[in-house]
Scaffold this motif. Structure first.
Motif, PDB file in Angstrom:
ATOM      1  N   GLN A 197      -8.167  67.453  25.026  1.00  0.00           N
ATOM      2  CA  GLN A 197      -8.946  67.267  23.791  1.00  0.00           C
ATOM      3  C   GLN A 197      -9.566  68.585  23.326  1.00  0.00           C
ATOM      4  O   GLN A 197      -9.661  68.851  22.139  1.00  0.00           O
ATOM      5  N   ARG A 198      -9.968  69.421  24.295  1.00  0.00           N
ATOM      6  CA  ARG A 198     -10.496  70.744  23.928  1.00  0.00           C
ATOM      7  C   ARG A 198      -9.448  71.591  23.232  1.00  0.00           C
ATOM      8  O   ARG A 198      -9.768  72.487  22.472  1.00  0.00           O
ATOM      9  N   CYS A 199      -8.173  71.301  23.501  1.00  0.00           N
ATOM     10  CA  CYS A 199      -7.096  72.048  22.843  1.00  0.00           C
ATOM     11  C   CYS A 199      -6.817  71.494  21.443  1.00  0.00           C
ATOM     12  O   CYS A 199      -5.867  71.925  20.784  1.00  0.00           O
ATOM     13  N   GLY A 200      -7.581  70.495  21.034  1.00  0.00           N
ATOM     14  CA  GLY A 200      -7.427  69.968  19.676  1.00  0.00           C
ATOM     15  C   GLY A 200      -6.472  68.795  19.557  1.00  0.00           C
ATOM     16  O   GLY A 200      -6.099  68.410  18.451  1.00  0.00           O
ATOM     17  N   VAL A 201      -6.027  68.245  20.688  1.00  0.00           N
ATOM     18  CA  VAL A 201      -5.116  67.099  20.629  1.00  0.00           C
ATOM     19  C   VAL A 201      -5.940  65.806  20.660  1.00  0.00           C
ATOM     20  O   VAL A 201      -6.650  65.556  21.635  1.00  0.00           O
ATOM     21  N   PRO A 202      -5.870  64.990  19.600  1.00  0.00           N
ATOM     22  CA  PRO A 202      -6.647  63.752  19.607  1.00  0.00           C
ATOM     23  C   PRO A 202      -6.059  62.705  20.546  1.00  0.00           C
ATOM     24  O   PRO A 202      -4.833  62.624  20.703  1.00  0.00           O
ATOM     25  N   ILE A 203      -6.919  61.932  21.203  1.00  0.00           N
ATOM     26  CA  ILE A 203      -6.464  60.782  21.988  1.00  0.00           C
ATOM     27  C   ILE A 203      -6.907  59.530  21.243  1.00  0.00           C
ATOM     28  O   ILE A 203      -8.101  59.272  21.092  1.00  0.00           O
ATOM     29  N   LEU A 204      -5.928  58.792  20.735  1.00  0.00           N
ATOM     30  CA  LEU A 204      -6.219  57.604  19.931  1.00  0.00           C
ATOM     31  C   LEU A 204      -6.089  56.358  20.802  1.00  0.00           C
ATOM     32  O   LEU A 204      -4.982  55.888  21.068  1.00  0.00           O
ATOM     33  N   THR A 205      -7.205  55.834  21.279  1.00  0.00           N
ATOM     34  CA  THR A 205      -7.162  54.612  22.087  1.00  0.00           C
ATOM     35  C   THR A 205      -7.040  53.406  21.151  1.00  0.00           C
ATOM     36  O   THR A 205      -7.316  53.501  19.956  1.00  0.00           O
ATOM     37  N   GLY A 206      -6.613  52.278  21.707  1.00  0.00           N
ATOM     38  CA  GLY A 206      -6.426  51.081  20.886  1.00  0.00           C
ATOM     39  C   GLY A 206      -5.316  51.229  19.852  1.00  0.00           C
ATOM     40  O   GLY A 206      -5.353  50.597  18.808  1.00  0.00           O
ATOM     41  N   HIS A 207      -4.330  52.080  20.147  1.00  0.00           N
ATOM     42  CA  HIS A 207      -3.202  52.293  19.227  1.00  0.00           C
ATOM     43  C   HIS A 207      -1.880  52.026  19.940  1.00  0.00           C
ATOM     44  O   HIS A 207      -1.757  52.264  21.143  1.00  0.00           O
ATOM     45  N   THR A 208      -0.909  51.563  19.188  1.00  0.00           N
ATOM     46  CA  THR A 208       0.426  51.386  19.768  1.00  0.00           C
ATOM     47  C   THR A 208       1.491  51.857  18.778  1.00  0.00           C
ATOM     48  O   THR A 208       1.185  52.164  17.620  1.00  0.00           O
ATOM     49  N   ILE A 209       2.745  51.903  19.261  1.00  0.00           N
ATOM     50  CA  ILE A 209       3.851  52.285  18.378  1.00  0.00           C
ATOM     51  C   ILE A 209       4.327  51.055  17.632  1.00  0.00           C
ATOM     52  O   ILE A 209       4.561  50.010  18.234  1.00  0.00           O
ATOM     53  N   LYS A 210       4.485  51.197  16.339  1.00  0.00           N
ATOM     54  CA  LYS A 210       5.052  50.106  15.547  1.00  0.00           C
ATOM     55  C   LYS A 210       6.568  50.281  15.479  1.00  0.00           C
ATOM     56  O   LYS A 210       7.307  49.354  15.719  1.00  0.00           O
ATOM     57  N   GLN A 211       6.993  51.465  15.126  1.00  0.00           N
ATOM     58  CA  GLN A 211       8.422  51.743  15.180  1.00  0.00           C
ATOM     59  C   GLN A 211       8.723  53.230  15.124  1.00  0.00           C
ATOM     60  O   GLN A 211       7.891  54.028  14.681  1.00  0.00           O
ATOM     61  N   ALA A 212       9.917  53.573  15.603  1.00  0.00           N
ATOM     62  CA  ALA A 212      10.394  54.949  15.496  1.00  0.00           C
ATOM     63  C   ALA A 212      11.341  55.027  14.305  1.00  0.00           C
ATOM     64  O   ALA A 212      11.964  54.033  13.938  1.00  0.00           O
ATOM     65  N   HIS A 213      11.431  56.197  13.688  1.00  0.00           N
ATOM     66  CA  HIS A 213      12.297  56.387  12.529  1.00  0.00           C
ATOM     67  C   HIS A 213      13.312  57.487  12.803  1.00  0.00           C
ATOM     68  O   HIS A 213      13.014  58.436  13.535  1.00  0.00           O
ATOM     69  N   GLY A 214      14.475  57.357  12.141  1.00  0.00           N
ATOM     70  CA  GLY A 214      15.500  58.380  12.277  1.00  0.00           C
ATOM     71  C   GLY A 214      16.869  57.718  12.286  1.00  0.00           C
ATOM     72  O   GLY A 214      16.974  56.519  12.553  1.00  0.00           O
ATOM     73  N   THR A 215      17.909  58.495  11.970  1.00  0.00           N
ATOM     74  CA  THR A 215      19.256  57.934  12.026  1.00  0.00           C
ATOM     75  C   THR A 215      20.015  58.504  13.223  1.00  0.00           C
ATOM     76  O   THR A 215      20.373  57.776  14.136  1.00  0.00           O
TER      77      THR A 215
END
Lengths: 362, 101
Positions: A197-215
């Motif tokens: 977190q000190r490096c600026g990377v947020p940790i988002l708790t209570g979150h999940t993946i809905k879907q991935a995108h790409g072909t």
């Protein structure tokens, strides 16, 4: 057919320690490893370990691996088979192994299964796109082979592996967009979570993946928030443009050989999946089969090493090998395990172990 | 892409070898897994699934999950995450299950 006192299947932290201690007791050990190198997943761990000096605390995983390898490579009682996949174990006590594309049979008097665990995945649309990796794969690519897995990565899972591998991605020069975690709080050690977190990377708790995108490959990921019942909250979608998605959502024990041998198994969520019943010496319900490390329940490498030591000592002792140091080392191993599992972080593991414990042994 | 500098690790330079990917000439480090050499060259689609022909890449990197099966020197179903790269290898995207001779 080849005979040996003890066959150790898997040369990760548990298997290396098991082989070392059994051989030092005087047993003839055959160490069987399916990959071309020893050390298992220790070789890609660049962070410093916790625990006490006895478990190499303060040292990095790849340094510990080197020490363990030095210890067994010059041990005359150990024969090492690399590139050797154990295929099966049969009721007549015969084990079959494919080594360098040749088929071998052997008859060990005792077996220590230290086969480890494999990465779990998550169910979401497009979860098979290239660019979506298990956390271990990302570590292997960047920490063993020096290759970047992607340019910008979203990490899933804020347990220890998630926060540690996210930091290692930054060290490798990869951008980390965020860490998402379905649980309401961070599961990993605070020292690792704070660092990222000190490096600026947020940790988002209570979150999940809905879907991935790409072909043809991953281009982005939609995440959303979860309510207190773990249901997706409509209207909370957020999109991350990433070419890498790293899943650090746990491991599941590699138990195929234990099932085949007929060991009594139990599903224990706290230990990662199906695990064998075992006594305090790590002997399963099969009289000749011991277990050690993640295959007995997913834990940290430090615990795997001590389990290997205990299983190695107990298996050799069961074959009437004896040394002056045995009693001291045996009790030391049990004390080390108790100490490692004493903290609040280990409460889950301990509640899981209670469900598959057969009782005291030796 | 390869890591240029790292605060903890250094990656000793191995012998560079030539190989082909779907006929295209590439180079990699001798002995590294084929998948690592492909990733270093920016190639991450390794095969297409048998029923829906979906692109698949590297997932476990320990020879366990079968996501990375490719055809190498005409032999299908090679786990390129653990198969060491050697000079002159002919590496091809695998379509479906592959056929044995």
């Amino acid at each position: 057919m080849r005979e040996t006192d003890i066959a150790v299947v898997g040369a990760g932290p548990a298997g290396l320690m098991a082989a070392a201690y059994a051989a030092e007791m005087g047993a003839q050990v055959l160490l069987i490893e399916r990959s071309q190198a020893l050390g298992g997943q220790l070789v890609k761990q660049t962070h410093k370990f916790f625990g006490s000096r006895q478990e190499y605390a303060g040292e990095r995983g790849f340094e510990i691996a080197r020490k363990l390898m030095d210890r067994i490579e010059n041990q005359p009682n150990i024969t090492i088979w690399k590139n050797a996949t154990t295929l099966g174990y049969y009721p007549d006590g015969v084990m079959t192994v494919k080594k360098d594309e040749k088929f071998h049979t052997l008859k060990p008097r005792k077996i220590i299964m230290a086969t480890g665990a494999s990465e779990k995945t998550l169910a979401f649309p497009n979860n098979d796109l290239p660019g979506i990796y298990g956390a271990g794969a990302v570590q292997t690519l960047m920490n063993v082979y020096g290759v970047m897995p992607a340019k910008r990565v979203l990490m899933v899972g804020a347990g220890n592996i998630g926060v540690i591998v996210a930091y290692q991605l930054l060290q490798a020069g990869v951008e980390v967009a965020a860490i998402i975690e379905a649980a309401p709080k961070i599961g990993g050690y605070w020292v690792h979570a704070s660092k990222i977190q000190r490096c600026g990377v947020p940790i988002l708790t209570g979150h999940t993946i809905k879907q991935a995108h790409g072909t043809d490959r991953l281009e982005g990921v939609t995440v959303c928030r979860l309510d207190e019942k773990w249901a997706m909250i409509p209207g909370t979608d957020a999109y991350f443009e990433v070419d890498g998605l790293c899943l650090a959502v746990g491991l599941s024990p590699l138990t195929e050989l234990l099932w085949q041998a007929g060991c009594k198994m139990e599903f224990v969520a706290e230990l990662g999946g199906y695990v064998p019943w075992r006594n305090a010496d790590l002997l399963t319900t099969h009289n000749n089969i011991y277990v050690a490390g993640d295959v007995a329940g997913v834990e940290e490498a430090s615990a795997a090493m001590v389990e290997g030591k205990l299983a190695g000592l107990a298996a050799a002792f069961s074959l009437n090998y004896q040394t002056e140091k045995f009693a001291a080392e045996y009790h030391e191993a049990k004390n080390q395990l108790n100490a490692l599992r004493a903290g609040p972080v280990s409460a889950k593991v301990c509640s899981g172990l209670c469900k598959v414990m057969l009782g005291e042994a030796i | 892409m390869r890591i240029a500098s790292h605060p903890i690790l250094n990656f000793p330079q191995q012998e560079t070898v030539e190989f082909t990917y779907n006929g295209e000439a590439l180079s990699g480090m001798s002995g590294e897994p084929i998948a690592a050499a492909l990733h270093a060259a920016g190639i991450r689609t390794l095969r297409h699934s048998s029923r829906y022909h979906r692109p698949r890449g590297l997932f476990c990197a320990i020879g366990n999950c079968s996501s990375c099966l490719m055809t190498v020197d005409g032999v299908p179903n090679v786990r390129v995450c653990v198969e060491p790269l050697r000079a002159g290898m002919k590496v091809e995207t695998q379509e479906g299950k592959g056929t044995l001779v």
